[in-house]
Design a protein around this motif. Sequence first.
Motif, PDB file in Angstrom:
ATOM      1  N   HIS A 123       0.885  -1.270  -0.181  1.00  0.00           N
ATOM      2  CA  HIS A 123       0.003   0.001  -0.256  1.00  0.00           C
ATOM      3  C   HIS A 123       0.836   1.121   0.136  1.00  0.00           C
ATOM      4  CE1 HIS A 123      -2.545   3.070   1.395  1.00  0.00           C
ATOM      5  NE2 HIS A 123      -1.881   3.317   2.455  1.00  0.00           N
ATOM      6  N   TYR A 124       1.914   1.335   0.678  1.00  0.00           N
ATOM      7  CA  TYR A 124       2.826   2.379   0.951  1.00  0.00           C
ATOM      8  C   TYR A 124       3.480   2.787  -0.355  1.00  0.00           C
ATOM      9  CZ  TYR A 124       1.732   3.049   5.620  1.00  0.00           C
ATOM     10  OH  TYR A 124       0.882   3.295   7.139  1.00  0.00           O
ATOM     11  N   LYS A 125       4.057   1.274  -0.983  1.00  0.00           N
ATOM     12  CA  LYS A 125       4.693   1.585  -2.114  1.00  0.00           C
ATOM     13  C   LYS A 125       3.714   2.102  -3.302  1.00  0.00           C
ATOM     14  CE  LYS A 125       5.835  -2.111  -4.413  1.00  0.00           C
ATOM     15  NZ  LYS A 125       6.677  -3.516  -4.670  1.00  0.00           N
ATOM     16  N   ALA A 126       2.607   1.875  -3.475  1.00  0.00           N
ATOM     17  CA  ALA A 126       1.653   2.228  -4.158  1.00  0.00           C
ATOM     18  C   ALA A 126       1.453   3.790  -4.019  1.00  0.00           C
ATOM     19  CB  ALA A 126       0.201   1.537  -4.391  1.00  0.00           C
ATOM     20  N   LYS A 127       1.282   4.152  -2.669  1.00  0.00           N
ATOM     21  CA  LYS A 127       0.972   5.348  -2.405  1.00  0.00           C
ATOM     22  C   LYS A 127       2.233   6.405  -2.687  1.00  0.00           C
ATOM     23  CE  LYS A 127      -0.898   8.097   1.580  1.00  0.00           C
ATOM     24  NZ  LYS A 127      -1.654   8.014   2.695  1.00  0.00           N
ATOM     25  N   TYR A 128       3.431   6.040  -2.191  1.00  0.00           N
ATOM     26  CA  TYR A 128       4.652   6.836  -2.100  1.00  0.00           C
ATOM     27  C   TYR A 128       5.401   6.645  -3.286  1.00  0.00           C
ATOM     28  CZ  TYR A 128       2.759   8.320   2.390  1.00  0.00           C
ATOM     29  OH  TYR A 128       1.916   8.892   3.394  1.00  0.00           O
ATOM     30  N   GLY A 129       5.677   5.638  -4.014  1.00  0.00           N
ATOM     31  CA  GLY A 129       6.652   4.945  -4.884  1.00  0.00           C
ATOM     32  C   GLY A 129       7.625   4.103  -4.007  1.00  0.00           C
ATOM     33  N   THR A 130       8.888   4.174  -4.398  1.00  0.00           N
ATOM     34  CA  THR A 130       9.822   3.244  -3.871  1.00  0.00           C
ATOM     35  C   THR A 130      10.347   3.641  -2.470  1.00  0.00           C
ATOM     36  OG1 THR A 130      11.646   4.317  -5.112  1.00  0.00           O
ATOM     37  CG2 THR A 130      10.778   2.420  -6.245  1.00  0.00           C
ATOM     38  N   CYS A 131      10.234   4.901  -2.039  1.00  0.00           N
ATOM     39  CA  CYS A 131      10.826   5.287  -0.831  1.00  0.00           C
ATOM     40  C   CYS A 131       9.897   6.675  -0.206  1.00  0.00           C
ATOM     41  CB  CYS A 131      12.405   5.440  -0.672  1.00  0.00           C
ATOM     42  SG  CYS A 131      12.908   7.151  -1.601  1.00  0.00           S
ATOM     43  N   TYR A 132      10.242   6.778   1.026  1.00  0.00           N
ATOM     44  CA  TYR A 132       9.488   7.965   1.720  1.00  0.00           C
ATOM     45  C   TYR A 132      10.239   8.492   2.860  1.00  0.00           C
ATOM     46  CZ  TYR A 132       5.707  10.562   3.824  1.00  0.00           C
ATOM     47  OH  TYR A 132       4.936  11.636   4.582  1.00  0.00           O
ATOM     48  N   LYS A 133      10.433   9.795   2.804  1.00  0.00           N
ATOM     49  CA  LYS A 133      11.247  10.357   3.759  1.00  0.00           C
ATOM     50  C   LYS A 133      10.214  10.771   4.828  1.00  0.00           C
ATOM     51  CE  LYS A 133      14.202  14.314   4.806  1.00  0.00           C
ATOM     52  NZ  LYS A 133      13.407  15.048   5.715  1.00  0.00           N
ATOM     53  N   ILE A 134      10.575  10.357   6.365  1.00  0.00           N
ATOM     54  CA  ILE A 134       9.865  10.870   7.404  1.00  0.00           C
ATOM     55  C   ILE A 134      10.940  11.196   8.635  1.00  0.00           C
ATOM     56  CG2 ILE A 134       9.598   8.238   8.039  1.00  0.00           C
ATOM     57  CD1 ILE A 134       7.074   9.270   9.401  1.00  0.00           C
ATOM     58  N   ASP A 135      10.860  12.538   9.138  1.00  0.00           N
ATOM     59  CA  ASP A 135      11.813  12.866   9.836  1.00  0.00           C
ATOM     60  C   ASP A 135      13.055  12.738   9.331  1.00  0.00           C
ATOM     61  OD1 ASP A 135       9.545  13.568  11.749  1.00  0.00           O
ATOM     62  OD2 ASP A 135       9.835  11.507  12.495  1.00  0.00           O
ATOM     63  N   LYS A 136      14.108  12.308  10.177  1.00  0.00           N
ATOM     64  CA  LYS A 136      15.529  12.125   9.629  1.00  0.00           C
ATOM     65  C   LYS A 136      15.498  10.499   9.164  1.00  0.00           C
ATOM     66  CE  LYS A 136      17.111  15.610  12.526  1.00  0.00           C
ATOM     67  NZ  LYS A 136      18.146  16.050  13.338  1.00  0.00           N
ATOM     68  N   HIS A 137      14.700   9.976   8.604  1.00  0.00           N
ATOM     69  CA  HIS A 137      14.592   8.614   8.162  1.00  0.00           C
ATOM     70  C   HIS A 137      14.172   8.386   6.799  1.00  0.00           C
ATOM     71  CE1 HIS A 137      14.911   8.045  12.515  1.00  0.00           C
ATOM     72  NE2 HIS A 137      15.309   6.969  12.169  1.00  0.00           N
ATOM     73  N   LEU A 138      14.765   7.502   5.763  1.00  0.00           N
ATOM     74  CA  LEU A 138      14.239   7.073   4.442  1.00  0.00           C
ATOM     75  C   LEU A 138      13.563   5.692   4.862  1.00  0.00           C
ATOM     76  CD1 LEU A 138      16.736   8.574   1.780  1.00  0.00           C
ATOM     77  CD2 LEU A 138      14.414   9.011   2.189  1.00  0.00           C
ATOM     78  N   ILE A 139      12.277   5.623   4.196  1.00  0.00           N
ATOM     79  CA  ILE A 139      11.946   4.203   4.239  1.00  0.00           C
ATOM     80  C   ILE A 139      11.764   3.733   2.919  1.00  0.00           C
ATOM     81  CG2 ILE A 139       9.973   2.908   5.039  1.00  0.00           C
ATOM     82  CD1 ILE A 139       9.176   4.925   6.920  1.00  0.00           C
ATOM     83  N   TYR A 140      12.308   2.609   2.672  1.00  0.00           N
ATOM     84  CA  TYR A 140      12.275   2.070   1.263  1.00  0.00           C
ATOM     85  C   TYR A 140      11.436   0.867   1.238  1.00  0.00           C
ATOM     86  CZ  TYR A 140      16.588   4.679  -0.091  1.00  0.00           C
ATOM     87  OH  TYR A 140      17.438   5.708  -0.586  1.00  0.00           O
ATOM     88  N   PHE A 141      10.680   1.063   0.224  1.00  0.00           N
ATOM     89  CA  PHE A 141       9.664  -0.114   0.264  1.00  0.00           C
ATOM     90  C   PHE A 141       9.898  -1.097  -0.791  1.00  0.00           C
ATOM     91  CE2 PHE A 141       7.287   3.899   0.947  1.00  0.00           C
ATOM     92  CZ  PHE A 141       6.857   3.504   2.293  1.00  0.00           C
ATOM     93  N   GLU A 142      11.038  -1.247  -1.464  1.00  0.00           N
ATOM     94  CA  GLU A 142      11.736  -1.958  -2.303  1.00  0.00           C
ATOM     95  C   GLU A 142      12.968  -1.945  -2.696  1.00  0.00           C
ATOM     96  OE1 GLU A 142      10.707  -0.745  -6.881  1.00  0.00           O
ATOM     97  OE2 GLU A 142       9.304  -1.909  -6.186  1.00  0.00           O
ATOM     98  N   PRO A 143      13.639  -2.809  -2.790  1.00  0.00           N
ATOM     99  CA  PRO A 143      13.212  -4.325  -2.996  1.00  0.00           C
ATOM    100  C   PRO A 143      12.486  -4.837  -1.900  1.00  0.00           C
ATOM    101  CG  PRO A 143      15.711  -4.076  -3.169  1.00  0.00           C
ATOM    102  CD  PRO A 143      15.359  -2.906  -2.922  1.00  0.00           C
ATOM    103  N   CYS A 144      13.010  -4.422  -0.728  1.00  0.00           N
ATOM    104  CA  CYS A 144      12.491  -5.044   0.500  1.00  0.00           C
ATOM    105  C   CYS A 144      12.235  -3.781   1.461  1.00  0.00           C
ATOM    106  CB  CYS A 144      13.045  -6.205   1.035  1.00  0.00           C
ATOM    107  SG  CYS A 144      14.796  -5.757   1.687  1.00  0.00           S
ATOM    108  N   LEU A 145      11.424  -3.786   2.440  1.00  0.00           N
ATOM    109  CA  LEU A 145      11.368  -2.980   3.338  1.00  0.00           C
ATOM    110  C   LEU A 145      12.480  -2.726   4.254  1.00  0.00           C
ATOM    111  CD1 LEU A 145       9.345  -1.008   4.991  1.00  0.00           C
ATOM    112  CD2 LEU A 145       8.991  -2.849   6.465  1.00  0.00           C
TER     113      LEU A 145
END
Length: 151
Positions: A123-145
């Motif tokens: 869901h997050y990958k569909a909403k934000y693409g491959t990554c998302y910045k939150i605070d001082k973190h980058l969350i990558y949704f692919e190839p794996c979380l």
Amino acid sequence: MTYEELMKEYQYIPIEELSLPASLKGLYLDGDIYIDNKLKTDREKRCVLAEEIGHYFKTIGNIIDTRKVENMKQEIIARNWAYEKLCPLSSIVQAYDKGVSGRFELAEYLNVTEEFLLEAVEHYKAKYGTCYKIDKHLIYFEPCLAVLKMF
């Protein structure tokens, strides 16, 4: 948050456990939520309950016939609400900061099933693409979380 705590948070919604047909784990009907009493774990009940609460807030009408496109859209809206309720990105970052690693540990930390967690990531990958910045973190949704702390 446990299944019981989620029920308590939404205590103004009538929620009942009863035996549902094999194809249903939960049902939202006319302002009431029904959870199948054959579900085995607190985690599974919690995931199902969150989706049904999503229906309470986000969908209208009888959407049981999933062959209709408009009904499937409403189903997705309710599921997405549940993903964001039980697996918020801030909690994923918090888990990373606490040393939680791997999907099993993360699902355990968030108190959701691994399947629900994987669907939330999709869901997050569909909403934000491959990554998302939150605070001082980058969350990558692919190839794996993966969560990376930025400096």
